[in-house]
Design a protein around this motif. Sequence first.
Motif, PDB file in Angstrom:
ATOM      1  N   GLN A 170      -8.166   5.410   2.163  1.00 14.57           N
ATOM      2  CA  GLN A 170      -7.064   5.955   1.408  1.00 14.57           C
ATOM      3  C   GLN A 170      -7.366   5.539  -0.216  1.00 14.57           C
ATOM      4  OE1 GLN A 170      -5.527   8.357   2.764  1.00 14.57           O
ATOM      5  NE2 GLN A 170      -6.303   7.661   4.558  1.00 14.57           N
ATOM      6  N   GLN A 171      -7.080   6.501  -1.125  1.00 10.25           N
ATOM      7  CA  GLN A 171      -7.077   5.752  -2.658  1.00 10.25           C
ATOM      8  C   GLN A 171      -5.848   4.753  -2.655  1.00 10.25           C
ATOM      9  OE1 GLN A 171      -9.506   6.804  -4.780  1.00 10.25           O
ATOM     10  NE2 GLN A 171     -10.452   7.722  -3.094  1.00 10.25           N
ATOM     11  N   LEU A 172      -5.711   4.098  -3.918  1.00  7.18           N
ATOM     12  CA  LEU A 172      -5.224   2.852  -3.854  1.00  7.18           C
ATOM     13  C   LEU A 172      -3.676   3.349  -3.807  1.00  7.18           C
ATOM     14  CD1 LEU A 172      -4.766  -0.101  -4.696  1.00  7.18           C
ATOM     15  CD2 LEU A 172      -4.704   0.706  -7.145  1.00  7.18           C
ATOM     16  N   PRO A 173      -3.156   4.442  -4.405  1.00  7.37           N
ATOM     17  CA  PRO A 173      -1.824   4.764  -4.315  1.00  7.37           C
ATOM     18  C   PRO A 173      -1.162   4.759  -2.715  1.00  7.37           C
ATOM     19  CG  PRO A 173      -2.533   5.967  -6.073  1.00  7.37           C
ATOM     20  CD  PRO A 173      -3.593   5.329  -5.352  1.00  7.37           C
ATOM     21  N   GLN A 174      -2.287   5.658  -1.925  1.00  9.10           N
ATOM     22  CA  GLN A 174      -1.786   5.853  -0.478  1.00  9.10           C
ATOM     23  C   GLN A 174      -2.069   4.806   0.123  1.00  9.10           C
ATOM     24  OE1 GLN A 174      -4.013   7.865  -2.470  1.00  9.10           O
ATOM     25  NE2 GLN A 174      -2.370   9.512  -2.749  1.00  9.10           N
ATOM     26  N   LEU A 175      -3.033   3.757  -0.016  1.00  8.03           N
ATOM     27  CA  LEU A 175      -3.203   2.527   0.511  1.00  8.03           C
ATOM     28  C   LEU A 175      -1.939   1.620   0.426  1.00  8.03           C
ATOM     29  CD1 LEU A 175      -4.979   0.258   1.969  1.00  8.03           C
ATOM     30  CD2 LEU A 175      -5.803  -0.444  -0.347  1.00  8.03           C
ATOM     31  N   LEU A 176      -1.535   1.608  -0.957  1.00 10.68           N
ATOM     32  CA  LEU A 176      -0.163   0.641  -1.024  1.00 10.68           C
ATOM     33  C   LEU A 176       0.998   1.268  -0.320  1.00 10.68           C
ATOM     34  CD1 LEU A 176      -0.832   0.053  -4.995  1.00 10.68           C
ATOM     35  CD2 LEU A 176      -1.155  -1.573  -3.207  1.00 10.68           C
ATOM     36  N   ASP A 177       1.178   2.552  -0.490  1.00 13.67           N
ATOM     37  CA  ASP A 177       2.277   3.247   0.389  1.00 13.67           C
ATOM     38  C   ASP A 177       2.124   2.940   1.950  1.00 13.67           C
ATOM     39  OD1 ASP A 177       4.531   5.342   0.467  1.00 13.67           O
ATOM     40  OD2 ASP A 177       2.915   5.914   2.137  1.00 13.67           O
ATOM     41  N   GLY A 178       0.978   3.053   2.489  1.00 10.91           N
ATOM     42  CA  GLY A 178       0.757   2.491   3.860  1.00 10.91           C
ATOM     43  C   GLY A 178       1.086   1.050   4.152  1.00 10.91           C
TER      44      GLY A 178
END
Length: 305
Positions: A170-178
């Motif tokens: 995942q890109q950074l925003p999706q990685l952080l959300d997960g």
Amino acid sequence: MVEVTTSVWATGQQPSRVQRQGRYVPESMRHPGKMLPSIAARVIETYTASGELVVDPMCGIGTTLVEAAHLGRHAAGVEYEERWARLAVANLGHARKQGAPGFGRVMAGDSRHIARLLPDLVGRAALVLTSPPYGAATHGHIRSSRDTGEPGVRKWNQRYSADRSNLAHQQLPQLLDGFGRILAGCVELLRPGGVAAITVRPYRVRGELIDLPGHVHQLAEQAGLVFVDRIVCLLCGLGDGSLLNRASFFQLHEARKGWARGLPIHAIAHEDLLVLRKRPSPASAEPLVSSAGRTQAGTLLRGDQ
């Protein structure tokens, strides 16, 4: 007001391969993003006591679980990729054969739902110890022309997964959300006053430094954890008046290219260890009983994907 301290741990005195030799099954070296065993052991020794429960929601090949078992703690891990989960099982079994007194279990599943995957451990964990992924691929193992005498660089064991649903893709925003969802679930597993310890380092994307430790710090506080300590875990060794370089070929290559362009880029020689606590509560948590970790050493279970 919580007093925040900063410490330095000399956890890089031996290379990773030396720390794992004989203690982990040889296939463990295939994983491209393993936690350093000396970091895991130091955290577990510092923040837990014998018989307590340690959880790793992204356990990979089981470094956290193995070091916990050797130190007489019980451990539970969740790993999205079943091939790594099976290696974690093998490593726990190997630890048991070597006389490790602790017990562990591994769940193959999505740790964004960790409290649902491990409902019997809610409110029981003394420590959550983990690290986020840094992307779908890492440097892995390499041989450069210096090693082979042939032009070019050969790489292998550099990919976590081919599954596009894996957070590593995942890109950074999706990685952080997960990862934020994982931390929120881990808060449910922690007992009041329990510790969450996260190893993380900044990384570069096309030359730009990404402050992943800062992002993770913010996510952890949003999940309800209280920041209490930042520890610098050295990846380099400390010699007689000098540092022993442990940087990878690619780290050094990027640093040299930066200097050639006039950019003072340095190879990262440490992991940030962020230490946070779950807020204490007047009610006592249910004491940990041995069955919380005492399945057969290395049992692999499957959860919802």
